[in-house]
Scaffold this motif. Structure first.
Motif, PDB file in Angstrom:
ATOM      1  N   LYS A  37       0.855  -1.194   0.000  1.00 26.20           N
ATOM      2  CA  LYS A  37       0.000   0.000   0.000  1.00 26.20           C
ATOM      3  C   LYS A  37       0.888   1.240   0.000  1.00 26.20           C
ATOM      4  O   LYS A  37       1.676   1.442   0.930  1.00 26.20           O
ATOM      5  CB  LYS A  37      -0.839   0.025   1.283  1.00 26.20           C
ATOM      6  CG  LYS A  37      -2.194  -0.626   1.142  1.00 26.20           C
ATOM      7  CD  LYS A  37      -3.206   0.395   0.684  1.00 26.20           C
ATOM      8  CE  LYS A  37      -4.602  -0.183   0.622  1.00 26.20           C
ATOM      9  NZ  LYS A  37      -5.489   0.571  -0.243  1.00 26.20           N
ATOM     10  N   THR A  38       0.781   2.050  -1.036  1.00 28.69           N
ATOM     11  CA  THR A  38       1.529   3.316  -1.056  1.00 28.69           C
ATOM     12  C   THR A  38       0.615   4.489  -0.720  1.00 28.69           C
ATOM     13  O   THR A  38       1.074   5.603  -0.505  1.00 28.69           O
ATOM     14  CB  THR A  38       2.199   3.529  -2.435  1.00 28.69           C
ATOM     15  OG1 THR A  38       1.312   3.102  -3.463  1.00 28.69           O
ATOM     16  CG2 THR A  38       3.473   2.734  -2.552  1.00 28.69           C
ATOM     17  N   ASP A  39      -0.690   4.220  -0.721  1.00 29.69           N
ATOM     18  CA  ASP A  39      -1.642   5.264  -0.329  1.00 29.69           C
ATOM     19  C   ASP A  39      -2.782   4.583   0.418  1.00 29.69           C
ATOM     20  O   ASP A  39      -3.618   3.907  -0.179  1.00 29.69           O
ATOM     21  CB  ASP A  39      -2.151   5.992  -1.582  1.00 29.69           C
ATOM     22  CG  ASP A  39      -3.146   7.104  -1.232  1.00 29.69           C
ATOM     23  OD1 ASP A  39      -3.520   7.212  -0.046  1.00 29.69           O
ATOM     24  OD2 ASP A  39      -3.537   7.833  -2.156  1.00 29.69           O
ATOM     25  N   SER A  42      -6.515   5.370  -0.660  1.00 27.86           N
ATOM     26  CA  SER A  42      -7.017   5.055  -1.997  1.00 27.86           C
ATOM     27  C   SER A  42      -7.092   3.539  -2.130  1.00 27.86           C
ATOM     28  O   SER A  42      -6.187   2.821  -1.711  1.00 27.86           O
ATOM     29  CB  SER A  42      -6.062   5.639  -3.040  1.00 27.86           C
ATOM     30  OG  SER A  42      -6.443   5.195  -4.303  1.00 27.86           O
ATOM     31  N   HIS A  44      -8.063   1.150  -5.168  1.00 28.16           N
ATOM     32  CA  HIS A  44      -7.394   0.528  -6.311  1.00 28.16           C
ATOM     33  C   HIS A  44      -6.125   1.251  -6.746  1.00 28.16           C
ATOM     34  O   HIS A  44      -5.216   0.645  -7.289  1.00 28.16           O
ATOM     35  CB  HIS A  44      -8.364   0.418  -7.499  1.00 28.16           C
ATOM     36  CG  HIS A  44      -9.446  -0.577  -7.219  1.00 28.16           C
ATOM     37  ND1 HIS A  44     -10.588  -0.669  -7.969  1.00 28.16           N
ATOM     38  CD2 HIS A  44      -9.567  -1.514  -6.268  1.00 28.16           C
ATOM     39  CE1 HIS A  44     -11.348  -1.635  -7.485  1.00 28.16           C
ATOM     40  NE2 HIS A  44     -10.754  -2.152  -6.444  1.00 28.16           N
ATOM     41  N   HIS A  45      -6.073   2.563  -6.511  1.00 29.55           N
ATOM     42  CA  HIS A  45      -4.880   3.305  -6.942  1.00 29.55           C
ATOM     43  C   HIS A  45      -3.863   3.453  -5.813  1.00 29.55           C
ATOM     44  O   HIS A  45      -2.862   4.154  -5.971  1.00 29.55           O
ATOM     45  CB  HIS A  45      -5.274   4.679  -7.497  1.00 29.55           C
ATOM     46  CG  HIS A  45      -6.165   4.561  -8.696  1.00 29.55           C
ATOM     47  ND1 HIS A  45      -5.716   4.044  -9.877  1.00 29.55           N
ATOM     48  CD2 HIS A  45      -7.480   4.831  -8.868  1.00 29.55           C
ATOM     49  CE1 HIS A  45      -6.718   4.023 -10.745  1.00 29.55           C
ATOM     50  NE2 HIS A  45      -7.811   4.487 -10.146  1.00 29.55           N
ATOM     51  N   GLY A  46      -4.117   2.787  -4.703  1.00 27.71           N
ATOM     52  CA  GLY A  46      -3.221   2.925  -3.553  1.00 27.71           C
ATOM     53  C   GLY A  46      -2.216   1.793  -3.416  1.00 27.71           C
ATOM     54  O   GLY A  46      -1.534   1.686  -2.400  1.00 27.71           O
ATOM     55  N   SER A  48       1.097  -0.380  -5.020  1.00 28.99           N
ATOM     56  CA  SER A  48       2.230  -0.357  -5.958  1.00 28.99           C
ATOM     57  C   SER A  48       3.031  -1.640  -5.750  1.00 28.99           C
ATOM     58  O   SER A  48       2.932  -2.282  -4.700  1.00 28.99           O
ATOM     59  CB  SER A  48       3.134   0.850  -5.697  1.00 28.99           C
ATOM     60  OG  SER A  48       2.366   2.036  -5.720  1.00 28.99           O
ATOM     61  N   GLU A  94       3.879   4.280  -9.811  1.00 27.36           N
ATOM     62  CA  GLU A  94       3.243   4.236  -8.490  1.00 27.36           C
ATOM     63  C   GLU A  94       1.724   4.161  -8.669  1.00 27.36           C
ATOM     64  O   GLU A  94       1.154   4.835  -9.544  1.00 27.36           O
ATOM     65  CB  GLU A  94       3.627   5.505  -7.709  1.00 27.36           C
ATOM     66  CG  GLU A  94       3.070   5.506  -6.308  1.00 27.36           C
ATOM     67  CD  GLU A  94       3.430   6.782  -5.549  1.00 27.36           C
ATOM     68  OE1 GLU A  94       4.374   7.497  -5.954  1.00 27.36           O
ATOM     69  OE2 GLU A  94       2.743   7.065  -4.548  1.00 27.36           O
ATOM     70  N   GLY A  95       1.071   3.318  -7.871  1.00 29.40           N
ATOM     71  CA  GLY A  95      -0.391   3.222  -7.911  1.00 29.40           C
ATOM     72  C   GLY A  95      -0.931   2.275  -8.978  1.00 29.40           C
ATOM     73  O   GLY A  95      -2.138   2.108  -9.113  1.00 29.40           O
ATOM     74  N   ARG A  96      -0.033   1.599  -9.733  1.00 32.98           N
ATOM     75  CA  ARG A  96      -0.487   0.689 -10.800  1.00 32.98           C
ATOM     76  C   ARG A  96      -0.550  -0.765 -10.318  1.00 32.98           C
ATOM     77  O   ARG A  96      -0.822  -1.676 -11.097  1.00 32.98           O
ATOM     78  CB  ARG A  96       0.469   0.769 -12.002  1.00 32.98           C
ATOM     79  CG  ARG A  96       0.402   2.075 -12.741  1.00 32.98           C
ATOM     80  CD  ARG A  96      -0.918   2.256 -13.466  1.00 32.98           C
ATOM     81  NE  ARG A  96      -1.078   1.318 -14.571  1.00 32.98           N
ATOM     82  CZ  ARG A  96      -2.239   0.986 -15.113  1.00 32.98           C
ATOM     83  NH1 ARG A  96      -3.353   1.507 -14.625  1.00 32.98           N
ATOM     84  NH2 ARG A  96      -2.310   0.142 -16.113  1.00 32.98           N
TER      85      ARG A  96
END
Ligand SMILES: Cc1cc2nc3c(=O)[nH]c(=O)nc-3n(C[C@H](O)[C@H](O)[C@H](O)COP(=O)(O)OP(=O)(O)OC[C@H]3O[C@@H](n4cnc5c(N)ncnc54)[C@H](O)[C@@H]3O)c2cc1C
Length: 246
Positions: A37-39, A42, A44-46, A48, A94-96
């Motif tokens: 988890k980078t976010d 969020s 689905h976009h959180g 990486s 990032e986020g993908r």
């Protein structure tokens, strides 16, 4: 501990914290792809993905887990405790991560479907040979209707699982819009067929099927994970239900 591994941005890269249970071949891997988890906020976009070297500082492995089957594969927990990953080891953007994982899942499900078909075929081949050779009450057991019909049904189920697996592999190659659904169907069917066929194969072998010396006992134990790993039966059915608009 959080269910997710978390990645926090620091000078020059990222720091990973958290753990993940049940990692296949964790003890052998030189390189790991870690989803984190980078976010937090969020969904689905959180997420990486990161390329992490096996044995990196801050990464520890649990003891090999003792499993019902799949004895030749190593399965362990991985724990990250302030494990630094340099910036350039972020995989893609990032986020993908969610998108990358979903694509990898389709491939994994196809491989698991193929594994189910192969496992079922091996158990069937053994049972067929045994039904021809083993005599009980003065005749080969394959001459008894309950055994010969059982083998006929097993062959039919394996053929169906094989055809759906090939079909879904084709859809995956074509990047067809139904590729995710067909991969879920193929995995669901092949895992079920494998479990039913190995159970029937043990029955054809009778007492010999319950003894570890016969490969069919190993097939019986190895088949069970196919209904759980790579997304359980229930998860495959959820994927399909969503595509049915439910
Ligand atoms: C030998 C082995 C090797 C593995 N290797 C890997 C690996 O290399 N990498 C990796 O990432 N993972 C790996 N796994 C983990 C595996 O993918 C999971 O065990 C599997 O996806 C099930 O998740 P879970 O164990 O958390 O079960 P849970 O999610 O706790 O599920 C428990 C039960 O609840 C059901 N359930 C859960 N959610 C729902 C829902 N929304 N709707 C309906 N039913 C639901 C499940 O189907 C199951 O029956 C491995 C597991 C094993 C046993």
């Amino acid at each position: 501990m959080d269910r997710w591994i978390e990645a926090k941005r620091v000078d020059g890269g990222w720091v990973l914290n958290g753990s993940k249970m049940f990692i296949t071949n964790a003890g052998f891997a030189d390189t790991l792809i870690v989803a984190a988890k980078t976010d937090r906020d969020s969904r689905h976009h959180g997420i990486s993905t990161f390329i992490v070297r096996g044995g990196a500082d801050g990464m520890t492995l649990g003891e090999p887990l003792v499993k019902m089957g799949w004895h030749s594969s190593d399965t362990r927990e991985i724990v990250f405790d302030d494990c630094f990953v340099p910036e350039e080891r972020l995989l893609g953007a990032e986020g993908r991560g969610f998108h990358q994982i979903m694509h990898a899942f389709d491939r994994e499900r196809l491989l698991l479907a193929a594994m189910g078909v192969g496992l079922a075929q091996a158990a069937f081949d053994g049972a067929l040979a045994y039904a021809r050779e083993r005599e009980a009450f003065g005749a080969p057991i394959g001459s008894y209707q309950s055994i010969r019909h059982r083998l006929s049904a097993m062959a039919t189920d394996i053929a169906a699982a094989r055809l759906l697996s090939y079909h879904s592999a084709g859809r995956f190659d074509q990047e067809h819009p139904t590729a995710t659904a067909t991969a879920a169907m193929a995995k669901l069917l092949a895992a079920r067929v494998a479990n039913e066929v190995v159970d029937d194969a043990v029955q054809v072998f009778g007492g010999a099927g319950y003894i570890e010396e016969t490969p069919v006992a190993m097939h019986y134990r190895d088949a069970r994970i196919l209904r759980i790993g790579g997304g359980s039966d229930e998860v495959q059915m959820e994927i399909l239900a969503k595509r049915l608009g439910l």
